[in-house]
Design an enzyme around this catalytic site. Structure first.
Site, PDB file in Angstrom:
ATOM      1  N   ASP A  70      18.818  -1.048 -55.809  1.00  0.00           N
ATOM      2  CA  ASP A  70      18.721  -1.865 -55.108  1.00  0.00           C
ATOM      3  C   ASP A  70      17.565  -2.813 -55.852  1.00  0.00           C
ATOM      4  O   ASP A  70      16.670  -2.835 -56.300  1.00  0.00           O
ATOM      5  CB  ASP A  70      17.941  -1.617 -53.523  1.00  0.00           C
ATOM      6  CG  ASP A  70      18.062  -2.727 -52.752  1.00  0.00           C
ATOM      7  OD1 ASP A  70      18.663  -3.709 -53.062  1.00  0.00           O
ATOM      8  OD2 ASP A  70      17.356  -2.263 -51.610  1.00  0.00           O
ATOM      9  N   ASP A  71      18.112  -4.255 -56.148  1.00  0.00           N
ATOM     10  CA  ASP A  71      17.581  -5.268 -56.711  1.00  0.00           C
ATOM     11  C   ASP A  71      17.159  -5.120 -58.433  1.00  0.00           C
ATOM     12  O   ASP A  71      16.275  -5.495 -58.773  1.00  0.00           O
ATOM     13  CB  ASP A  71      16.196  -5.507 -56.217  1.00  0.00           C
ATOM     14  CG  ASP A  71      16.283  -6.179 -54.658  1.00  0.00           C
ATOM     15  OD1 ASP A  71      17.311  -6.286 -54.251  1.00  0.00           O
ATOM     16  OD2 ASP A  71      15.236  -6.584 -54.234  1.00  0.00           O
ATOM     17  N   CYS A  76      21.706  -8.661 -50.854  1.00  0.00           N
ATOM     18  CA  CYS A  76      22.200  -7.291 -50.482  1.00  0.00           C
ATOM     19  C   CYS A  76      23.489  -7.307 -49.465  1.00  0.00           C
ATOM     20  O   CYS A  76      24.335  -6.495 -49.829  1.00  0.00           O
ATOM     21  CB  CYS A  76      21.226  -6.363 -49.843  1.00  0.00           C
ATOM     22  SG  CYS A  76      19.544  -6.272 -50.872  1.00  0.00           S
ATOM     23  N   LYS A 116      20.391   3.741 -48.336  1.00  0.00           N
ATOM     24  CA  LYS A 116      20.459   2.367 -47.590  1.00  0.00           C
ATOM     25  C   LYS A 116      21.843   1.823 -47.371  1.00  0.00           C
ATOM     26  O   LYS A 116      22.729   2.029 -47.991  1.00  0.00           O
ATOM     27  CB  LYS A 116      19.871   1.360 -48.577  1.00  0.00           C
ATOM     28  CG  LYS A 116      20.106  -0.089 -48.000  1.00  0.00           C
ATOM     29  CD  LYS A 116      18.984  -1.152 -48.914  1.00  0.00           C
ATOM     30  CE  LYS A 116      19.758  -2.398 -48.861  1.00  0.00           C
ATOM     31  NZ  LYS A 116      18.666  -3.421 -49.669  1.00  0.00           N
ATOM     32  N   HIS A 142      22.299  -1.082 -44.535  1.00  0.00           N
ATOM     33  CA  HIS A 142      22.286  -2.688 -44.353  1.00  0.00           C
ATOM     34  C   HIS A 142      23.395  -3.423 -44.045  1.00  0.00           C
ATOM     35  O   HIS A 142      23.727  -4.470 -44.485  1.00  0.00           O
ATOM     36  CB  HIS A 142      21.580  -3.361 -45.554  1.00  0.00           C
ATOM     37  CG  HIS A 142      20.942  -4.493 -45.414  1.00  0.00           C
ATOM     38  ND1 HIS A 142      19.987  -4.960 -46.340  1.00  0.00           N
ATOM     39  CD2 HIS A 142      20.496  -4.902 -44.351  1.00  0.00           C
ATOM     40  CE1 HIS A 142      19.552  -5.983 -45.853  1.00  0.00           C
ATOM     41  NE2 HIS A 142      19.734  -5.948 -44.622  1.00  0.00           N
ATOM     42  N   HIS A 157      13.443  -1.674 -54.786  1.00  0.00           N
ATOM     43  CA  HIS A 157      13.305  -2.897 -53.708  1.00  0.00           C
ATOM     44  C   HIS A 157      11.711  -2.802 -53.349  1.00  0.00           C
ATOM     45  O   HIS A 157      11.227  -1.779 -53.244  1.00  0.00           O
ATOM     46  CB  HIS A 157      14.113  -2.767 -52.379  1.00  0.00           C
ATOM     47  CG  HIS A 157      14.168  -3.970 -51.645  1.00  0.00           C
ATOM     48  ND1 HIS A 157      13.209  -4.427 -50.804  1.00  0.00           N
ATOM     49  CD2 HIS A 157      15.285  -4.958 -51.426  1.00  0.00           C
ATOM     50  CE1 HIS A 157      13.648  -5.415 -50.082  1.00  0.00           C
ATOM     51  NE2 HIS A 157      14.713  -5.666 -50.368  1.00  0.00           N
ATOM     52  N   ASP A 181      22.856  -3.555 -56.897  1.00  0.00           N
ATOM     53  CA  ASP A 181      23.725  -4.585 -55.964  1.00  0.00           C
ATOM     54  C   ASP A 181      23.710  -6.042 -56.399  1.00  0.00           C
ATOM     55  O   ASP A 181      24.428  -6.723 -55.932  1.00  0.00           O
ATOM     56  CB  ASP A 181      23.288  -4.367 -54.497  1.00  0.00           C
ATOM     57  CG  ASP A 181      21.866  -4.576 -54.472  1.00  0.00           C
ATOM     58  OD1 ASP A 181      21.040  -5.034 -55.470  1.00  0.00           O
ATOM     59  OD2 ASP A 181      21.376  -4.421 -53.120  1.00  0.00           O
ATOM     60  N   HIS A 182      22.704  -6.231 -57.009  1.00  0.00           N
ATOM     61  CA  HIS A 182      22.483  -7.950 -57.815  1.00  0.00           C
ATOM     62  C   HIS A 182      21.494  -7.764 -58.590  1.00  0.00           C
ATOM     63  O   HIS A 182      20.757  -6.904 -58.793  1.00  0.00           O
ATOM     64  CB  HIS A 182      22.645  -8.602 -56.450  1.00  0.00           C
ATOM     65  CG  HIS A 182      21.519  -8.366 -55.553  1.00  0.00           C
ATOM     66  ND1 HIS A 182      20.251  -8.511 -55.794  1.00  0.00           N
ATOM     67  CD2 HIS A 182      21.445  -7.974 -54.150  1.00  0.00           C
ATOM     68  CE1 HIS A 182      19.413  -8.123 -54.883  1.00  0.00           C
ATOM     69  NE2 HIS A 182      20.465  -7.948 -53.856  1.00  0.00           N
ATOM     70  N   LYS A 227      18.085 -12.825 -58.125  1.00  0.00           N
ATOM     71  CA  LYS A 227      18.558 -12.479 -56.773  1.00  0.00           C
ATOM     72  C   LYS A 227      18.481 -13.660 -55.977  1.00  0.00           C
ATOM     73  O   LYS A 227      17.503 -14.700 -55.827  1.00  0.00           O
ATOM     74  CB  LYS A 227      17.243 -11.523 -56.314  1.00  0.00           C
ATOM     75  CG  LYS A 227      17.800 -11.125 -54.683  1.00  0.00           C
ATOM     76  CD  LYS A 227      16.763 -10.018 -54.252  1.00  0.00           C
ATOM     77  CE  LYS A 227      16.811  -9.634 -52.855  1.00  0.00           C
ATOM     78  NZ  LYS A 227      16.078  -8.656 -52.234  1.00  0.00           N
TER      79      LYS A 227
END
Ligand SMILES: *[C@@H]1O[C@H](CO)[C@@H](O)[C@H](O)[C@H]1NC(C)=O
Ligand SMILES: *[C@@H]1O[C@H](CO)[C@@H](O)[C@H](O)[C@H]1NC(C)=O
Ligand SMILES: *[C@@H]1O[C@H](CO)[C@@H](O)[C@H](O)[C@H]1NC(C)=O
Length: 596
Positions: A49-50, A89, A148, A150, A304, A356-357, A381
């Site tokens: 994540d991130d 996300c 996660k 989301h 994150h 994810d990015h 992001k």
């Protein structure tokens, strides 16, 4: 290997390099039909994540230690032009799971709220979207999501779980239906509240004013207005009011929750145990399913904010808390690889690692970096067009079937995982809808030199910000930006004040003609081309424009999952352990531990 250090020099698109010796060796030793030979491998997908592309050792970082992720690349394939479908996300994950641009499923936002804000909101991945988990389940796989989600929980009532992972093809779920937030820890600056409180309060006031005006108008017969409208508006105002109220102090109870399947096990969740609990769940799922094909999607809470890190890793890295968290994440990856190896599943498991990015440039606390590093790429992001927001690490390992220590610079997308794993499972992609991902297998096998992607559309919410074109005959990768956020790296430009760059409104610049870059020569997007410097400028812009037109024709209107209404906290949808509104439980720790 050290692509990220090649700043200024040119990034080599190795499709051609591949074609000579490697492919020749590859074809001799690996029969083209390997997919049918090695049928139904296990599939382990790990999504950070991130995480920024510049945070990973094998992508050029020489001060952060990620030996386990690097080993995946050493024993597998490293993708260097691996692109997320969105720079935040919720939409990126929707696209990953469905193989479709988020705009097709209604998961791209037309407002400034681009992610789902609450467990108790009505938006989410629509039940009629098909995830790869659903198809793999149909193909006899045992499917699990650990971590996660989301992508929403409920549609109409507290327990309908229409958006829940178990309603999207996962047989097992352990993790957060929402996302980590600073509120979960409670020590840092509130994250959700910061972005919401002002607008919630403003809307509440506006609506109250409107309701009062209408009410007075109606009662004094000044103008006629239906009661229905006044009541609807009043309810709307009330929802905004309680959302505003909830974002003070209650977020922890509403959003920071842990579920096992349909049950809430912790509300609020305990952060100190989450990492080991997630690992335990992932490992025991692998052990339970080692004799049958499984799909395990480990959707990490790392890296994150608030960067939950166990004591063992605190202070170990050279990059503060952020670096510690990245190194802990790498350790988690290592633990998963250990289990796969120990259970004798190494050669029968297809492993994928990505983020994810891009990393978040805005995540800072004083001088301390709390967000990722995107290497030579511009932006991060939240920026749908710039490379830093969307170009992520992408590594695939499948020993004995895929080649080892290979770099592929072709254009690939996170959406490609959808058709890829479906093909591995012997299934078929849905025929009744547009699928934007393309199977990676021919590229990984070396039976083709170029990925099928010719154009890729880079959205920011529902707004098309940029388009990339891989011109196959010349090998050039062009990128045209129609819109860019107003953003100055390294100072408190517009995006920093807002927390994230906007997709529309006063924080963006439109470009006509578009800003054009040759990504193959200028991966940092530093030198925009013009008709003077690029003789083909007009032709390229026209060709890209035509592709956009064709792309638009494939879009159909769908319900907006991230509309203001769908993205608002609704008490009747709030997942609750206990009797609403006293939602509290802790089913994870044993009684003995509680006493200690
Ligand atoms: C490695 O990652 C850290 C943490 O994100 C970053 O600060 C540093 O600049 C990176 N180093 C290189 C060489 O990319
Ligand atoms: C796994 O694949 C590797 C690489 O091709 C090979 O050397 C090894 O013998 C294989 N192991 C098993 C158990 O098949
Ligand atoms: C899902 O349903 C919505 C309407 O409820 C529709 O607009 C959309 O096209 C459907 N999606 C698919 C993939 O069938």
């Amino acid at each position: 290997m050290h692509l990220l250090h090649t700043k200024g020099s040119q990034e080599v698109y190795q499709g051609k390099q591949w074609s000579c010796l490697n492919i020749w060796i590859f074809l001799c030793f690996f029969p083209r039909t390997f997919v049918s030979n090695a049928s139904k491998p296990n599939i382990l997908l790990i999504l950070a994540d991130d995480l920024g592309i510049g945070d990973v050792g094998c992508y050029g970082n020489d001060t952060i230690r990620t030996p386990n992720i690097d080993s995946l690349a050493k024993e597998g394939v490293k993708l260097t032009q691996h692109v997320a479908a969105a720079a935040v996300c919720t939409p990126s994950r929707a696209a990953f799971l469905t193989g479709r641009y988020p705009i097709r499923s209604g998961m791209a936002s037309s407002t400034e709220r681009r992610i789902l804000f609450w467990n108790g909101c009505s938006g989410g991945l629509p039940p009629n979207e098909t995830t790869f988990a659903r198809i793999l389940h149909q193909q006899g796989y045992s499917t699990a999501l650990v971590g996660k989600w989301h992508l929403g929980v409920n549609c109409k009532s507290r327990y309908d779980h229409c958006h829940h992972p178990l309603n999207h093809g996962f047989d097992y779920f352990y993790g957060m239906p929402s996302t980590l937030l600073n509120e979960c820890q409670g020590t840092d600056e509130p994250e959700l509240a910061k972005s919401l409180q002002d607008t919630y309060w403003l809307y509440t006031q506006i609506i109250i004013l409107a309701v009062l005006t209408l009410l007075i108008g109606k009662l004094t017969n000044l103008f006629s207005v239906k009661w229905k409208i006044i009541i609807c508006l009043a309810i709307y105002g009330f929802l905004y009011f309680i959302s505003w109220f909830s974002s003070y102090g209650f977020t922890k109870y509403w959003n920071c929750i842990l579920m096992r399947n349909h049950d809430i096990t912790e509300q609020p969740m305990k952060l100190d145990k989450i990492t080991s609990n997630m690992l335990k769940e992932a490992v025991s799922f692998i052990e339970r399913n080692k004799h049958r094909p499984f799909l395990l999607f480990v959707s990490l809470l790392h890296v994150h904010t608030p960067l939950i890190t166990t004591e063992k890793f605190l202070g170990r890295s050279r990059h503060g808390l952020y670096g510690d968290n990245v190194e802990e994440m790498d350790w988690m990856v290592g633990r998963l690889l250990d289990v796969i190896n120990k259970k004798g599943l190494k050669n029968t498991t297809f492993i994928y690692f990505a983020s994810d990015h891009g990393g978040s440039l805005e995540a800072h606390s004083g001088n301390a970096q709390l967000g990722g590093w995107n290497g030579i790429y511009k932006g991060g992001k939240g920026m749908g067009g710039w490379e830093g927001g969307i170009r992520v690490p992408g590594i695939i390992r499948w020993p004995g079937v895929l080649p080892a220590d290979i770099v592929i610079n072709e254009l690939t997308s996170l959406m490609d995982i959808f058709p890829t794993v479906i093909q591995l499972a012997g299934g078929a992609v849905p025929q009744d809808r547009v699928i934007d991902g393309r199977s990676l297998l021919p590229l990984l096998q070396g039976t083709v030199q170029h990925s099928e992607h010719q154009f890729m559309f880079h959205y920011c919410g529902v707004f098309l910000h940029a388009v990339r074109w891989h011109q196959k005959d010349s090998g050039t990768v062009w990128k045209a930006h129609y819109t860019t956020p107003v953003f100055q790296p390294k100072d408190s430009g517009a995006c920093f004040r807002r927390g994230i760059c906007p997709c529309f409104g006063d924080g963006i610049t439109h470009h006509d003609p578009p800003l054009l870059f040759d990504l193959s020569q200028d991966p940092s997007e530093a030198n925009p081309l013009s008709a003077d410097t690029e003789p083909l400028f007009d032709t390229i812009i026209r060709r890209i424009g035509k592709a956009v037109e064709e792309h638009h024709k494939t879009l159909t209107p769908v319900p907006q999952q991230l509309s203001y209404y769908n993205n608002m906290w609704k008490p009747w949808l709030q997942p609750c352990c206990g009797t609403f509104p006293t939602c509290w439980c802790d089913k994870e720790s044993s009684k003995a531990e509680d006493i200690l």
